[in-house]
Scaffold this motif. Structure first.
Motif, mmCIF file in Angstrom:
data_model
loop_
_atom_site.group_PDB
_atom_site.id
_atom_site.type_symbol
_atom_site.label_atom_id
_atom_site.label_comp_id
_atom_site.label_asym_id
_atom_site.label_seq_id
_atom_site.Cartn_x
_atom_site.Cartn_y
_atom_site.Cartn_z
ATOM 1 N N ARG A 238 -1.888 5.495 -12.482
ATOM 2 C CA ARG A 238 -3.211 5.177 -13.065
ATOM 3 C C ARG A 238 -3.193 5.434 -14.612
ATOM 4 N N ALA A 239 -2.703 6.604 -14.890
ATOM 5 C CA ALA A 239 -2.707 6.899 -16.303
ATOM 6 C C ALA A 239 -2.035 6.185 -17.138
ATOM 7 N N ALA A 240 -0.924 5.531 -16.700
ATOM 8 C CA ALA A 240 0.044 4.781 -17.410
ATOM 9 C C ALA A 240 -0.600 3.569 -17.789
ATOM 10 N N ILE A 241 -1.447 2.873 -16.741
ATOM 11 C CA ILE A 241 -2.211 1.449 -16.717
ATOM 12 C C ILE A 241 -3.268 2.058 -17.975
ATOM 13 N N SER A 272 -8.591 12.209 -18.441
ATOM 14 C CA SER A 272 -8.195 12.592 -17.307
ATOM 15 C C SER A 272 -8.298 11.539 -16.191
ATOM 16 N N ASN A 273 -7.753 11.865 -14.878
ATOM 17 C CA ASN A 273 -8.393 11.130 -14.016
ATOM 18 C C ASN A 273 -8.371 11.697 -12.606
ATOM 19 N N GLY A 274 -8.555 11.096 -11.600
ATOM 20 C CA GLY A 274 -8.567 11.523 -10.194
ATOM 21 C C GLY A 274 -7.657 10.906 -9.226
ATOM 22 N N PHE A 275 -7.535 11.177 -8.175
ATOM 23 C CA PHE A 275 -6.817 10.395 -7.127
ATOM 24 C C PHE A 275 -7.625 9.773 -6.175
ATOM 25 N N ASP A 276 -7.446 8.484 -6.017
ATOM 26 C CA ASP A 276 -7.932 7.569 -4.656
ATOM 27 C C ASP A 276 -6.758 6.672 -4.228
ATOM 28 N N THR A 277 -6.650 6.875 -2.959
ATOM 29 C CA THR A 277 -5.820 6.277 -2.391
ATOM 30 C C THR A 277 -5.495 4.728 -2.480
#
Length: 301
Positions: A238-241, A272-277
């Motif tokens: 997600r961070a890469a995109i 920053s980001n979080g994790f969502d499946t």
């Protein structure tokens, strides 16, 4: 009564079906055929060893479709190794309803019952040969990379793993659907944790000549030198995109190298980001396409 079937297919150039084997749960090969490809007259046969001469008089898959369809329709589950690939191609060649059947993926059962506790990754380096070797089963007389040999080995490995799961989870007496359902619930929990752990990592802003580039790291890198800034993220894909989209409008002075200002660097440090499946699966797929397509301005809808 178990009506699960196991199957394996071989393809011409990873595209058109050239062989299909289907076994019942009771180890009976209930279907096998070679097919004459429609779109190919020559192909690389180094893996499956099926040459044009061997299928010169074989039927086209379309002629065999009704027989295959009847077996698919009667099945309660479709099993195999990397079976989603087989399902995709069978559907593309006219098999209806196959993608609606519950799937038994041998790789998943192997990981939960054996591989995870023995240090094997769910996806990295776990081939059918790895599973078969560790489970002590055989590819039979047909051998590896024949549809019949691969299907039988997959089925035999699954039957051993199924029995092991029943014993280890004290499910003796439970019917097949109940055991598979229990496994799927456990696998979903473990897969979520696997994805979460493997998504974590770091993004590094690296100085490259007169510009800056992004680098993804699993382990924490050192700041200093060419590493201008390091941030820890819950989801590297997600961070890469998202970070690429953040800087993509800046001048690109080389492939993947951008001219940034201090505000851009500060925005990077504050990201920053979080994790969502579901988001993780989306961004992972999107990152895989990024080498072929311009991903600027793409975001999760």
């Amino acid at each position: 009564m178990k009506t699960a079937i196991f199957l394996d297919a071989e393809f011409v150039e990873g595209d058109e079906l050239i062989e299909l084997s289907i076994y019942s749960f009771e180890r009976e090969e209930i279907y096998h055929s070679l097919f004459k490809p429609v779109r190919y007259t020559e192909w690389d046969s180094s893996v499956h060893h099926i040459t044009p001469d061997m299928v010169a008089d074989a039927p086209a898959f379309s002629a065999e479709l009704p027989a295959v369809q009847r077996l698919i329709d009667a099945a309660s589950h479709i099993g195999g190794f990397a079976v989603e690939n087989d399902i995709f191609h069978l559907k593309a060649q006219g098999v209806a309803g196959i993608d609606e059947k519950p799937v038994i993926e041998l790789r998943n059962w192997f990981w939960i019952n054996y591989g995870r506790d023995n240090g094997l990754d769910l996806f990295q380096g776990v081939s059918l040969a790895t599973v078969v070797g560790n489970m002590g089963v055989s590819f039979g007389e047909e051998g590896m990379h024949s549809a019949s040999g691969d299907t039988l080995a997959t089925l035999d490995a699954f039957r051993l793993l199924y029995d092991k799961y029943v014993v280890s989870r004290t499910l003796a007496g439970a019917d097949f659907d109940a055991v598979v359902g229990r496994f799927n619930e456990e696998y979903a929990r473990e897969k979520l944790e696997y994805d979460r752990n493997n998504a974590e990592g770091y993004v590094v802003l690296v100085r490259v000549g007169a510009g800056y580039a992004l680098r993804l790291k699993r382990e924490e890198p050192r700041e200093g030198g060419k590493n201008v800034a390091v941030i820890r993220v819950a989801d590297r894909q997600r961070a890469a995109i998202e970070l690429h989209n953040m800087i993509a409008r800046r001048p690109m002075i080389a492939k993947g190298v951008y001219r940034l200002n201090e505000n851009d660097i500060e925005r990077f440090r504050n990201y920053s980001n979080g994790f969502d499946t579901e988001d993780h699966a989306y961004f992972k797929k999107l990152q895989g396409l990024s080498s072929r397509f311009n991903i600027s301005s793409l975001k999760r809808r």
